[in-house]
Design an enzyme around this catalytic site. Sequence first.
Site, PDB file in Angstrom:
ATOM      1  N   LYS A   1       5.684 -12.853 -17.064  1.00 46.62           N
ATOM      2  CA  LYS A   1       5.292 -11.579 -17.694  1.00 46.62           C
ATOM      3  C   LYS A   1       3.910 -11.697 -18.319  1.00 46.62           C
ATOM      4  O   LYS A   1       3.053 -10.843 -18.135  1.00 46.62           O
ATOM      5  CB  LYS A   1       6.324 -11.195 -18.765  1.00 46.62           C
TER       6      LYS A   1
ATOM      7  N   ASN B   1       0.505   0.800   6.044  1.00 45.72           N
ATOM      8  CA  ASN B   1       0.989  -0.122   5.027  1.00 45.72           C
ATOM      9  C   ASN B   1       1.618  -1.294   5.764  1.00 45.72           C
ATOM     10  O   ASN B   1       2.424  -1.107   6.657  1.00 45.72           O
ATOM     11  CB  ASN B   1       2.040   0.567   4.138  1.00 45.72           C
ATOM     12  N   GLY B   2       1.218  -2.508   5.421  1.00 48.28           N
ATOM     13  CA  GLY B   2       1.823  -3.684   6.055  1.00 48.28           C
ATOM     14  C   GLY B   2       0.752  -4.535   6.700  1.00 48.28           C
ATOM     15  O   GLY B   2      -0.415  -4.453   6.342  1.00 48.28           O
TER      16      GLY B   2
ATOM     17  N   GLU C   1      10.544 -16.445 -16.987  1.00 46.07           N
ATOM     18  CA  GLU C   1      10.255 -15.009 -16.945  1.00 46.07           C
ATOM     19  C   GLU C   1       9.190 -14.650 -17.974  1.00 46.07           C
ATOM     20  O   GLU C   1       8.285 -13.858 -17.712  1.00 46.07           O
ATOM     21  CB  GLU C   1      11.539 -14.217 -17.170  1.00 46.07           C
TER      22      GLU C   1
ATOM     23  N   CYS D   1       0.879  -1.171   0.000  1.00 47.08           N
ATOM     24  CA  CYS D   1       0.000   0.000   0.000  1.00 47.08           C
ATOM     25  C   CYS D   1       0.914   1.217   0.000  1.00 47.08           C
ATOM     26  O   CYS D   1       2.093   1.125   0.248  1.00 47.08           O
ATOM     27  CB  CYS D   1      -0.857   0.042   1.258  1.00 47.08           C
TER      28      CYS D   1
ATOM     29  N   LYS E   1       3.501  -3.422  -6.802  1.00 44.68           N
ATOM     30  CA  LYS E   1       4.881  -3.352  -7.287  1.00 44.68           C
ATOM     31  C   LYS E   1       5.861  -3.891  -6.260  1.00 44.68           C
ATOM     32  O   LYS E   1       6.844  -4.515  -6.607  1.00 44.68           O
ATOM     33  CB  LYS E   1       5.239  -1.892  -7.619  1.00 44.68           C
TER      34      LYS E   1
ATOM     35  N   GLU F   1       1.058 -12.244 -15.611  1.00 41.54           N
ATOM     36  CA  GLU F   1       0.813 -11.173 -14.619  1.00 41.54           C
ATOM     37  C   GLU F   1       0.199  -9.934 -15.252  1.00 41.54           C
ATOM     38  O   GLU F   1      -0.427  -9.138 -14.549  1.00 41.54           O
ATOM     39  CB  GLU F   1       2.069 -10.818 -13.852  1.00 41.54           C
TER      40      GLU F   1
ATOM     41  N   TRP G   1      -3.575  -1.930  -1.363  1.00 37.83           N
ATOM     42  CA  TRP G   1      -3.552  -3.279  -1.941  1.00 37.83           C
ATOM     43  C   TRP G   1      -4.042  -4.172  -0.832  1.00 37.83           C
ATOM     44  O   TRP G   1      -3.382  -4.333   0.193  1.00 37.83           O
ATOM     45  CB  TRP G   1      -2.136  -3.658  -2.364  1.00 37.83           C
TER      46      TRP G   1
ATOM     47  N   HIS H   1       8.235 -35.243 -20.181  1.00 36.53           N
ATOM     48  CA  HIS H   1       8.000 -35.872 -18.862  1.00 36.53           C
ATOM     49  C   HIS H   1       6.659 -35.452 -18.280  1.00 36.53           C
ATOM     50  O   HIS H   1       6.496 -35.369 -17.060  1.00 36.53           O
ATOM     51  CB  HIS H   1       9.148 -35.509 -17.909  1.00 36.53           C
TER      52      HIS H   1
ATOM     53  N   ARG I   1       2.068   0.943  -6.052  1.00 32.16           N
ATOM     54  CA  ARG I   1       2.219   0.032  -4.896  1.00 32.16           C
ATOM     55  C   ARG I   1       0.909  -0.681  -4.578  1.00 32.16           C
ATOM     56  O   ARG I   1       0.885  -1.625  -3.805  1.00 32.16           O
ATOM     57  CB  ARG I   1       2.667   0.818  -3.660  1.00 32.16           C
TER      58      ARG I   1
HETATM   59  C1  AGP Z   1       7.789  -9.039 -11.662  1.00 30.24           C
HETATM   60  O1  AGP Z   1       7.278  -8.620 -12.908  1.00 30.24           O
HETATM   61  C2  AGP Z   1       6.745  -9.042 -10.591  1.00 30.24           C
HETATM   62  N1  AGP Z   1       6.137  -7.781 -10.441  1.00 30.24           N
HETATM   63  C3  AGP Z   1       7.231  -9.635  -9.274  1.00 30.24           C
HETATM   64  O2  AGP Z   1       7.453 -11.010  -9.494  1.00 30.24           O
HETATM   65  C4  AGP Z   1       8.533  -9.036  -8.682  1.00 30.24           C
HETATM   66  O3  AGP Z   1       9.625  -9.363  -9.492  1.00 30.24           O
HETATM   67  C5  AGP Z   1       8.749  -9.646  -7.286  1.00 30.24           C
HETATM   68  O4  AGP Z   1       7.662  -9.275  -6.469  1.00 30.24           O
HETATM   69  C6  AGP Z   1      10.065  -9.202  -6.629  1.00 30.24           C
HETATM   70  O5  AGP Z   1      10.048  -7.818  -6.429  1.00 30.24           O
HETATM   71  P1  AGP Z   1      11.430  -7.096  -6.031  1.00 30.24           P
HETATM   72  O6  AGP Z   1      12.350  -7.257  -7.203  1.00 30.24           O
HETATM   73  O7  AGP Z   1      11.070  -5.671  -5.769  1.00 30.24           O
HETATM   74  O8  AGP Z   1      11.970  -7.791  -4.806  1.00 30.24           O
END
Ligand code: AGP
Length: 606
Positions: free
Chosen positions: A483, A98-99, A479, A2, A601, A486, A74, A502, A27
């Site tokens: 991408k 936040n948290g 990756e 948040c 984020k 997400e 969030w 497998h 965030r």
């Molecule tokens: C990546 O596209 C994602 N948003 C997510 O997996 C991110 O890489 C992960 O949360 C780690 O974040 P950080 O690099 O800030 O630690």
Amino acid sequence: MCGIVGILGLKPVAPDLVDALRRLEYRGYDSAGIATVENGHLDRQRAEGKLRNLEARLHDAPLSGRTGIGHTRWATHGRPNETNAHPHMSKRVSVVHNGIIENFRELRTELQAKGHNFQSDTDTEAVVHLITEEMDKGLSPVDAVGAVLRKLRGAFALGIIFAGEDDLMIAARQGSPLALGHGLGEMYLGSDAIALAGLTDRITYLEEGDWAVMHRDSLQIYDIDAKLVDRPVTKMTDAARLVDKGNHRHFMAKEIHEQPEMISHTLANYLDMATQTVRLPDIGMDLSKLTRVTISACGTAYYAGLVAKYWIERYARLPVEIDIASELRYRNAPLPKDGLAVFVSQSGETADTLATLRYCKAQGQKIASVVNVRTSTIARESDVVLPTLAGPEIGVASTKAFTAQLAALAALALALGRARGAITQAEEQCLVRALMEVPRHISKMLQDESNYERMAHDLSKAKDVLYLGRGVNFPLALEGALKLKEISYIHAEGYAAGELKHGPIALIDENVPVVVVAPQDDLYEKTISNVQEVAARGGRIYLMSDAPAESTGCLLDEYIAMPKVHPFIQPLIYAIPVQLIAYHTAVFMGTDVDQPRNLAKSVTVE
Ligand code: AGP
């Protein structure tokens, strides 16, 4: 998770609070709200959904107080609706948070037994009732907060204002980042410096356990034992102020296109271009004595670490243990005496990565971190920081930070190889030259995105997509799948190509696109035999390779011609197509590319 902000202003604060929240939307953005002190009373406006909904509310019912707090959410506890939106408040106090307050259920039960009525399902509201209860006993706002902080367990950052107190704001930090800003006769608080970039560049970062009593002309910071402490005022970098999309439609598009420049910046920090050798900050240990390196991270950062595993084992002949942070921190894994643990994180605030860093530190490991935010908690708790100079990354889907992490990790791998005599100086110079070519290759690849738009049209119809890769490019398959899922919400999985037979091959039919990362290296032939297995079952093949399309011997749905590059830099180069496939598919599908649903984020809670 948040974003929180607060302003002790000289004019009505609502517009500046909203502007600061806009800088924090990356965030989290399930709901937003602000509260102000007006003629001694607390007033607030909240709205479900994006910040623009709150702006509409404020347009209809403006707030004119000069003291205020704001929040963009969030959801962790309670559905993302207006009732659960922050700020939470009583007649006496208003709080943004936040948290996670881990012991909030027992606190809530105790408070309800005393007659407190809860309006929301959030953990935050328990803090409101606790402070109110202490003030009802006659404690001052400051003493009330001090008493309550000692009752809270968990990771949180708080912003607090009080009825009848036009010149008081309290900030508290335990586990989630919090920055204070110094204005001209004004004071500010924010989840990070970016939030305050429109207000000031003079920043004080609270340390773990700190809490601050803020007035327009004074600031007292206390540590967890309520002892007065002094924290420095630092000048924020200009980078934090450059938070806009430029002429791109999305932050993600801008950040994909910034990669040549940001990789150059990052490489310049680690390479001596004149001697074509690596120049790493002193890690404070004899790298030649290392028996193993431990790497840990989350999400995309973990995949960067996985590429580094291949590089370090190939070019430094040094074993690497890598695990996702949320697993390593609970595995009680035995770690080598005097070992090196490397943490990779764009935000430097990811809770699981930070907790694993602390575990490894407690096990006597030397801690190195590859981070994009130099002032982050992970950076400040590391023995040595290997910065990625990617600039602020706003798009939730990590792109330029990923390739900048690869650039820094590539330099680390070569430094380890040199220290251990695993590569000669001539080999080091050859590999450094290859790294120096990366920005040029990526610039060229970003000049034409037309085939990705075509692919997006096809992929958008898929329910499942497979990504395949081998060797150092297997993490690129992981990756690419991350991408795509997400930001387009299409289910995708990355697999080592050799694993296909497998089990996963059972998924293949004419409805399943298979994206193959296949540079013409020593594993190419093996990967192409996997491609032919897919083709034989009607699977749709989207191949990215520097080998000619006809060399596969099968009909391809799409072929992305890649530049011929040294195997060492393939992961940096093949990151671009996997990013663009995801981006264009999401754009075609109309999802929220920069702020995908359910995501944030920086995941600063477990
Ligand atoms: C990546 O596209 C994602 N948003 C997510 O997996 C991110 O890489 C992960 O949360 C780690 O974040 P950080 O690099 O800030 O630690």
